[in-house]
Write an enzyme that holds these catalytic residues in place. Sequence first.
Site, PDB file in Angstrom:
ATOM      1  N   SER A 114       6.170   8.707  11.299  1.00  0.00           N
ATOM      2  CA  SER A 114       4.801   9.222  11.328  1.00  0.00           C
ATOM      3  C   SER A 114       4.524  10.248  10.252  1.00  0.00           C
ATOM      4  CB  SER A 114       4.507   9.841  12.699  1.00  0.00           C
ATOM      5  OG  SER A 114       5.402  10.909  12.964  1.00  0.00           O
ATOM      6  N   CYS A 115       5.478  11.132   9.976  1.00  0.00           N
ATOM      7  CA  CYS A 115       5.148  12.263   9.113  1.00  0.00           C
ATOM      8  C   CYS A 115       5.948  12.305   7.834  1.00  0.00           C
ATOM      9  CB  CYS A 115       5.364  13.581   9.870  1.00  0.00           C
ATOM     10  SG  CYS A 115       7.086  13.960  10.228  1.00  0.00           S
ATOM     11  N   GLY A 116       6.934  11.436   7.672  1.00  0.00           N
ATOM     12  CA  GLY A 116       7.719  11.499   6.452  1.00  0.00           C
ATOM     13  C   GLY A 116       8.743  12.611   6.516  1.00  0.00           C
TER      14      GLY A 116
END
Length: 282
Positions: A114-116
């Site tokens: 989702s956020c890297g």
Amino acid sequence: MGRVTERRKVVRIRDGVVSTRPDTLVTEEPLEIRLNGKPLAITMRTPGDDFALAVGFLASEGVLATASDLRNVVYCAGATADGVNTYNVVDVQTAPGVRIPDITLERNVYTTSSCGLCGKASLDAVRTTTRHPIADSPPLRLTPELLAALPDRLRASQRVFDRTGGLHAAALFDEDGELLDVREDVGRHNAVDKLVGRALQHGNLPLSRTVLMVSGRASFELAQKAVMAGIPVLAAVSAPSSLAVDLAAETGLTLVGFLRGSSMNVYAGEDRIVLRTAVSQG
């Protein structure tokens, strides 16, 4: 090798009517990226284009800049007790003489779909100096009409999304709006890494006359990946973050958000957009 989709039983409720049926879901599995045999990062990804994903990740981190920096990419043995390869561990081997920056001490290299990258120690730790400064000369000149057409062209190319509804996508377009490449993944940052990795493998970096279109928001990390690949324009269907806007302004990246229908917000680099009417103040 892991499949892109899997089937699971689901209880379906429609207007009070209950039924049981199989549903198609996007596959999510961990991928461990090793650099010259040493563990570096783990990302949750959709299997497929794993070599390009690993190469693109390392390009974004400043390890690889051209195809000549890359010696080989191989799958390593998995972690199963019987020694069966899980195809979830990739080792990227650099060419002799490639300088390896210390990218393991400044941050936690565990990544999520989702956020890297998470756990960045500081803003400075992710402001990697690119070896492909944005240099579209003469500058790209894009009309709002051309940009407005890109989301539909991206959506039309999302083959796995049609079956699952659960994938992000990233696409490269040329300055005439023609699709060059598109990748899908459970993580939007992975989709971009796959694009950049494929470009590096084919000797196409920097991507100096392209537009990067992403299906979600424009995070700092996606802006950084665009800058590291020399991409002059990043467009997203959703909002950018404040750090993404700051990075775009600092590096000369054109950043477009909320690209939906004929509407869009240009947060930086508006000189590349052909504006036919005066920009209102306020």
